[in-house]
Design a protein around this motif. Structure first.
Motif, PDB file in Angstrom:
ATOM      1  N   ILE A  69      36.695  14.911  29.176  1.00 37.29           N
ATOM      2  CA  ILE A  69      35.578  15.219  28.281  1.00 37.29           C
ATOM      3  C   ILE A  69      35.227  16.706  28.383  1.00 37.29           C
ATOM      4  N   LEU A  70      35.179  17.242  29.611  1.00 35.38           N
ATOM      5  CA  LEU A  70      34.907  18.674  29.794  1.00 35.38           C
ATOM      6  C   LEU A  70      35.961  19.524  29.078  1.00 35.38           C
ATOM      7  N   LYS A  71      37.205  19.096  29.176  1.00 40.75           N
ATOM      8  CA  LYS A  71      38.291  19.833  28.509  1.00 40.75           C
ATOM      9  C   LYS A  71      38.111  19.814  26.997  1.00 40.75           C
ATOM     10  N   LEU A  72      37.738  18.662  26.462  1.00 42.47           N
ATOM     11  CA  LEU A  72      37.595  18.521  25.012  1.00 42.47           C
ATOM     12  C   LEU A  72      36.424  19.319  24.444  1.00 42.47           C
ATOM     13  N   ILE A  73      35.435  19.625  25.275  1.00 43.39           N
ATOM     14  CA  ILE A  73      34.297  20.416  24.782  1.00 43.39           C
ATOM     15  C   ILE A  73      34.448  21.888  25.161  1.00 43.39           C
ATOM     16  N   GLY A  74      35.673  22.289  25.507  1.00 43.33           N
ATOM     17  CA  GLY A  74      35.967  23.697  25.739  1.00 43.33           C
ATOM     18  C   GLY A  74      35.679  24.211  27.124  1.00 43.33           C
ATOM     19  N   MET A  75      35.558  23.303  28.107  1.00 42.12           N
ATOM     20  CA  MET A  75      35.243  23.733  29.470  1.00 42.12           C
ATOM     21  C   MET A  75      36.425  23.569  30.425  1.00 42.12           C
ATOM     22  N   ARG A  76      37.646  23.610  29.883  1.00 42.58           N
ATOM     23  CA  ARG A  76      38.834  23.422  30.712  1.00 42.58           C
ATOM     24  C   ARG A  76      38.928  24.458  31.825  1.00 42.58           C
ATOM     25  N   HIS A  77      38.578  25.691  31.536  1.00 39.44           N
ATOM     26  CA  HIS A  77      38.716  26.764  32.527  1.00 39.44           C
ATOM     27  C   HIS A  77      37.366  27.107  33.151  1.00 39.44           C
ATOM     28  N   THR A  78      36.706  26.065  33.690  1.00 37.06           N
ATOM     29  CA  THR A  78      35.434  26.257  34.389  1.00 37.06           C
ATOM     30  C   THR A  78      35.529  25.622  35.773  1.00 37.06           C
ATOM     31  N   ARG A  79      34.611  26.015  36.634  1.00 37.73           N
ATOM     32  CA  ARG A  79      34.584  25.424  37.975  1.00 37.73           C
ATOM     33  C   ARG A  79      34.201  23.946  37.911  1.00 37.73           C
ATOM     34  N   ALA A  80      33.372  23.561  36.947  1.00 42.25           N
ATOM     35  CA  ALA A  80      33.008  22.149  36.789  1.00 42.25           C
ATOM     36  C   ALA A  80      34.258  21.311  36.528  1.00 42.25           C
ATOM     37  N   TYR A  81      35.120  21.775  35.608  1.00 46.71           N
ATOM     38  CA  TYR A  81      36.354  21.055  35.318  1.00 46.71           C
ATOM     39  C   TYR A  81      37.227  20.970  36.571  1.00 46.71           C
ATOM     40  N   GLU A  82      37.417  22.086  37.240  1.00 44.27           N
ATOM     41  CA  GLU A  82      38.264  22.117  38.439  1.00 44.27           C
ATOM     42  C   GLU A  82      37.736  21.174  39.517  1.00 44.27           C
ATOM     43  N   THR A  83      36.413  21.115  39.660  1.00 43.37           N
ATOM     44  CA  THR A  83      35.808  20.235  40.662  1.00 43.37           C
ATOM     45  C   THR A  83      36.109  18.775  40.353  1.00 43.37           C
ATOM     46  N   PHE A  84      35.914  18.376  39.091  1.00 43.38           N
ATOM     47  CA  PHE A  84      36.178  16.978  38.724  1.00 43.38           C
ATOM     48  C   PHE A  84      37.676  16.668  38.756  1.00 43.38           C
ATOM     49  N   ASP A  85      38.510  17.643  38.436  1.00 48.36           N
ATOM     50  CA  ASP A  85      39.955  17.447  38.513  1.00 48.36           C
ATOM     51  C   ASP A  85      40.385  17.231  39.960  1.00 48.36           C
ATOM     52  N   ASP A  86      39.874  18.065  40.874  1.00 42.71           N
ATOM     53  CA  ASP A  86      40.186  17.909  42.299  1.00 42.71           C
ATOM     54  C   ASP A  86      39.665  16.574  42.830  1.00 42.71           C
ATOM     55  N   LEU A  87      38.453  16.211  42.408  1.00 42.27           N
ATOM     56  CA  LEU A  87      37.859  14.940  42.833  1.00 42.27           C
ATOM     57  C   LEU A  87      38.708  13.761  42.360  1.00 42.27           C
ATOM     58  N   TYR A  88      39.158  13.831  41.113  1.00 40.95           N
ATOM     59  CA  TYR A  88      40.029  12.785  40.574  1.00 40.95           C
ATOM     60  C   TYR A  88      41.297  12.644  41.407  1.00 40.95           C
ATOM     61  N   LEU A  89      41.975  13.761  41.668  1.00 41.13           N
ATOM     62  CA  LEU A  89      43.221  13.721  42.438  1.00 41.13           C
ATOM     63  C   LEU A  89      42.994  13.200  43.850  1.00 41.13           C
ATOM     64  N   PHE A  90      41.923  13.657  44.501  1.00 37.02           N
ATOM     65  CA  PHE A  90      41.630  13.216  45.866  1.00 37.02           C
ATOM     66  C   PHE A  90      41.349  11.716  45.918  1.00 37.02           C
ATOM     67  N   ILE A  91      40.459  11.235  45.031  1.00 32.74           N
ATOM     68  CA  ILE A  91      40.102   9.807  45.033  1.00 32.74           C
ATOM     69  C   ILE A  91      41.324   8.958  44.696  1.00 32.74           C
ATOM     70  N   TYR A  92      42.111   9.383  43.706  1.00 35.07           N
ATOM     71  CA  TYR A  92      43.309   8.633  43.313  1.00 35.07           C
ATOM     72  C   TYR A  92      44.267   8.507  44.501  1.00 35.07           C
ATOM     73  N   ILE A  93      44.561   9.625  45.135  1.00 39.56           N
ATOM     74  CA  ILE A  93      45.521   9.613  46.245  1.00 39.56           C
ATOM     75  C   ILE A  93      44.977   8.802  47.417  1.00 39.56           C
ATOM     76  N   PHE A  94      43.683   8.936  47.717  1.00 39.20           N
ATOM     77  CA  PHE A  94      43.105   8.182  48.833  1.00 39.20           C
ATOM     78  C   PHE A  94      43.061   6.684  48.543  1.00 39.20           C
ATOM     79  N   ALA A  95      42.505   6.324  47.364  1.00 43.16           N
ATOM     80  CA  ALA A  95      42.331   4.905  47.042  1.00 43.16           C
ATOM     81  C   ALA A  95      43.662   4.202  46.791  1.00 43.16           C
TER      82      ALA A  95
END
Length: 196
Positions: A69-95
């Motif tokens: 959603i952040l990417k679609l509203i033009g926030m792909r290159h923001t720290r908010a996007y990077e934070t949620f992307d990292d969180l997604y990868l971490f939770i996916y790999i852990f769970a």
């Protein structure tokens, strides 16, 4: 919860097929999930393994969808996007990479869990392992992007795009159109259909 989950997977599968937003991995994932949840309802056992599998498989959904959603509203290159992307990868790999195999083995050791549920749990765990190997290349790419930003002294802003990002090579690359706008809509609206 099991009925709601079946409703979600049936609706999401049909919506993705209808709009052509599917591939063989999505179909396999949804068919396995529908089968795995339907079996305990029919035979009356194995629901606990199904619920544990659900939480392992879907634990990373919120950050996954929110970053799109952040990417679609033009926030792909923001720290908010990077934070949620990292969180997604971490939770996916852990769970899915650590917890899911453990619970899958526990499910096989429980004599009351139906064989069908165990096979579905194992199949979804193997599919997750495949995606984790793909994520390794994504993490390498993210590290390369971070190193380029650091070498040029360019920081990410939290909610706005830093104008200096146009100096980066990875920002200037053309990307394919994102088809996930509809799937994020389906994800949210399917909750209503599942409840119905």
């Amino acid at each position: 919860l099991v009925s709601l989950s079946i409703g979600y997977f049936v609706y999401d599968l049909l919506a993705c097929l209808w709009f052509g937003l599917w591939d063989s991995k999505l179909v396999l994932h949804h068919v396995l999930a529908i089968s795995g949840f339907s079996c305990p309802l029919v035979v009356g056992s194995g629901i606990f393994a199904g619920i544990i599998g659900l939480f392992m498989a879907e634990a990373s959904n919120f950050p996954m969808h929110f970053r799109v959603i952040l990417k679609l509203i033009g926030m792909r290159h923001t720290r908010a996007y990077e934070t949620f992307d990292d969180l997604y990868l971490f939770i996916y790999i852990f769970a899915r990479g650590i917890c899911s195999p453990i619970f899958c083995v526990m499910s096989w050791m429980e004599p009351t869990t139906p064989l069908m549920v165990n096979f579905v749990f194992a199949g979804l765990t193997l599919q997750s392992m495949h995606f984790i190997f793909i994520m390794v290349s994504i993490l390498k790419k993210k590290r390369k992007e971070k190193l380029e930003r650091k070498s040029k002294g360019i920081d990410l802003f939290w909610l706005t795009v830093n104008p200096r990002l146009s100096e980066l090579t990875y920002v200037n690359k053309k990307s394919k159109a994102n088809i996930f706008l509809l799937t994020n809509f389906f994800y949210i609206s399917s909750l209503g259909v599942g409840v119905w």
